[in-house]
Design a protein around this motif. Structure first.
Motif, mmCIF file in Angstrom:
data_model
loop_
_atom_site.group_PDB
_atom_site.id
_atom_site.type_symbol
_atom_site.label_atom_id
_atom_site.label_comp_id
_atom_site.label_asym_id
_atom_site.label_seq_id
_atom_site.Cartn_x
_atom_site.Cartn_y
_atom_site.Cartn_z
ATOM 1 N N PHE A 38 -95.135 64.326 -41.672
ATOM 2 C CA PHE A 38 -95.248 63.235 -40.703
ATOM 3 C C PHE A 38 -95.655 63.777 -39.335
ATOM 4 N N PHE A 39 -95.051 64.892 -38.923
ATOM 5 C CA PHE A 39 -95.393 65.473 -37.624
ATOM 6 C C PHE A 39 -96.856 65.894 -37.593
ATOM 7 N N ARG A 40 -97.351 66.468 -38.666
ATOM 8 C CA ARG A 40 -98.765 66.853 -38.731
ATOM 9 C C ARG A 40 -99.663 65.625 -38.621
ATOM 10 N N GLY A 41 -99.265 64.544 -39.274
ATOM 11 C CA GLY A 41 -100.028 63.302 -39.172
ATOM 12 C C GLY A 41 -100.053 62.754 -37.755
ATOM 13 N N VAL A 42 -98.919 62.849 -37.068
ATOM 14 C CA VAL A 42 -98.854 62.393 -35.679
ATOM 15 C C VAL A 42 -99.753 63.266 -34.806
ATOM 16 N N CYS A 43 -99.728 64.574 -35.038
ATOM 17 C CA CYS A 43 -100.575 65.471 -34.246
ATOM 18 C C CYS A 43 -102.055 65.200 -34.489
ATOM 19 N N ARG A 44 -102.415 64.740 -35.685
ATOM 20 C CA ARG A 44 -103.811 64.388 -35.952
ATOM 21 C C ARG A 44 -104.234 63.146 -35.176
ATOM 22 N N GLU A 45 -103.292 62.305 -34.805
ATOM 23 C CA GLU A 45 -103.596 61.090 -34.049
ATOM 24 C C GLU A 45 -103.621 61.311 -32.541
ATOM 25 N N VAL A 46 -103.282 62.507 -32.079
ATOM 26 C CA VAL A 46 -103.247 62.775 -30.639
ATOM 27 C C VAL A 46 -104.614 62.561 -29.981
ATOM 28 N N PRO A 47 -105.728 63.059 -30.531
ATOM 29 C CA PRO A 47 -107.016 62.796 -29.864
ATOM 30 C C PRO A 47 -107.324 61.304 -29.745
ATOM 31 N N PHE A 64 -100.093 67.580 -24.547
ATOM 32 C CA PHE A 64 -99.529 66.391 -25.176
ATOM 33 C C PHE A 64 -98.896 66.751 -26.515
ATOM 34 N N ARG A 65 -99.584 67.584 -27.298
ATOM 35 C CA ARG A 65 -99.007 68.033 -28.577
ATOM 36 C C ARG A 65 -97.752 68.860 -28.332
ATOM 37 N N SER A 66 -97.757 69.659 -27.286
ATOM 38 C CA SER A 66 -96.583 70.469 -26.956
ATOM 39 C C SER A 66 -95.388 69.577 -26.596
ATOM 40 N N GLN A 67 -95.634 68.516 -25.834
ATOM 41 C CA GLN A 67 -94.558 67.586 -25.488
ATOM 42 C C GLN A 67 -94.024 66.890 -26.739
ATOM 43 N N LEU A 68 -94.924 66.514 -27.641
ATOM 44 C CA LEU A 68 -94.482 65.901 -28.890
ATOM 45 C C LEU A 68 -93.632 66.875 -29.701
ATOM 46 N N ALA A 69 -94.054 68.137 -29.747
ATOM 47 C CA ALA A 69 -93.292 69.150 -30.488
ATOM 48 C C ALA A 69 -91.921 69.364 -29.855
ATOM 49 N N ASP A 70 -91.861 69.370 -28.524
ATOM 50 C CA ASP A 70 -90.566 69.519 -27.850
ATOM 51 C C ASP A 70 -89.644 68.350 -28.169
ATOM 52 N N GLU A 71 -90.196 67.143 -28.174
ATOM 53 C CA GLU A 71 -89.400 65.963 -28.523
ATOM 54 C C GLU A 71 -88.945 66.049 -29.975
ATOM 55 N N THR A 109 -94.628 58.212 -19.188
ATOM 56 C CA THR A 109 -93.270 58.540 -18.764
ATOM 57 C C THR A 109 -92.437 59.153 -19.881
ATOM 58 N N ARG A 110 -92.795 58.896 -21.133
ATOM 59 C CA ARG A 110 -92.008 59.446 -22.238
ATOM 60 C C ARG A 110 -92.462 60.838 -22.654
ATOM 61 N N PHE A 111 -93.782 61.065 -22.687
ATOM 62 C CA PHE A 111 -94.285 62.315 -23.244
ATOM 63 C C PHE A 111 -95.039 63.191 -22.260
ATOM 64 N N VAL A 112 -95.746 62.609 -21.298
ATOM 65 C CA VAL A 112 -96.571 63.417 -20.410
ATOM 66 C C VAL A 112 -95.744 64.022 -19.284
ATOM 67 N N SER A 113 -94.969 63.202 -18.586
ATOM 68 C CA SER A 113 -94.153 63.720 -17.490
ATOM 69 C C SER A 113 -92.749 63.136 -17.558
ATOM 70 N N PRO A 114 -91.962 63.567 -18.543
ATOM 71 C CA PRO A 114 -90.603 63.023 -18.651
ATOM 72 C C PRO A 114 -89.700 63.445 -17.500
ATOM 73 N N GLU A 115 -90.074 64.517 -16.792
ATOM 74 C CA GLU A 115 -89.236 64.953 -15.670
ATOM 75 C C GLU A 115 -89.272 63.959 -14.522
ATOM 76 N N SER A 116 -90.280 63.080 -14.495
ATOM 77 C CA SER A 116 -90.336 62.079 -13.431
ATOM 78 C C SER A 116 -89.319 60.963 -13.652
#
Length: 141
Positions: A38-47, A64-71, A109-116
């Motif tokens: 499932f994670f690989r499928g989500v990463c394929r949808e990132v572009p 963006f993929r790195s943020q998804l992986a961290d989550e 706000t959820r994935f790109v800059s959650p620190e904000s």
């Protein structure tokens, strides 16, 4: 370009299938395999998400993929029924994003800059004695 995207969305599996109950894994190994796929499928949808939500101006595909992986790593568990439920919820979030129920600022706000999103308490002003005693649960006059 737009016609091909609409055609792809019209025949997209996640959007055209009705939401069902979560699939239950028989073992931890099966749940982890499903999770990894499932994670690989989500990463394929990132572009696609980067183009559709115009995220190129705020982040790169790799970030963006790195943020998804961290989550993804943040929800580490060895309880496979819990993994199944989390996969179900994640698939619903992907469907929401693909169907444009999620707006651009939600993704940012959820994935790109959650620190904000963090609430920072400013303590530059000392509290009054009344406020200190009130918050401390003491009797005020």
């Amino acid at each position: 370009m737009v016609a091909s995207t609409l055609a792809r969305l019209a025949t997209s599996g996640p959007l055209s299938q009705p939401a069902g109950a979560p699939v239950f894994s028989a073992s931890l190994a099966e749940a982890r395999t499903r999770s990894r796929n499932f994670f690989r499928g989500v990463c394929r949808e990132v572009p696609w998400a980067m183009r559709t939500y115009m995220l190129e101006e705020v982040t790169t595909t790799a970030k963006f993929r790195s943020q998804l992986a961290d989550e993804w790593r943040r929800h580490d568990t060895t309880d496979y029924p819990v993994i199944d439920v989390m996969l179900f919820k994640a698939s619903q979030e992907v469907v929401s994003a693909m169907a444009h129920h999620t707006q651009r600022h939600h993704i940012i706000t959820r994935f790109v800059s959650p620190e904000s999103n963090r609430i920072v308490k400013h303590t530059s002003k000392p509290q009054s004695s009344f406020l200190s005693s009130f918050l401390g649960g003491k009797k005020t006059e």
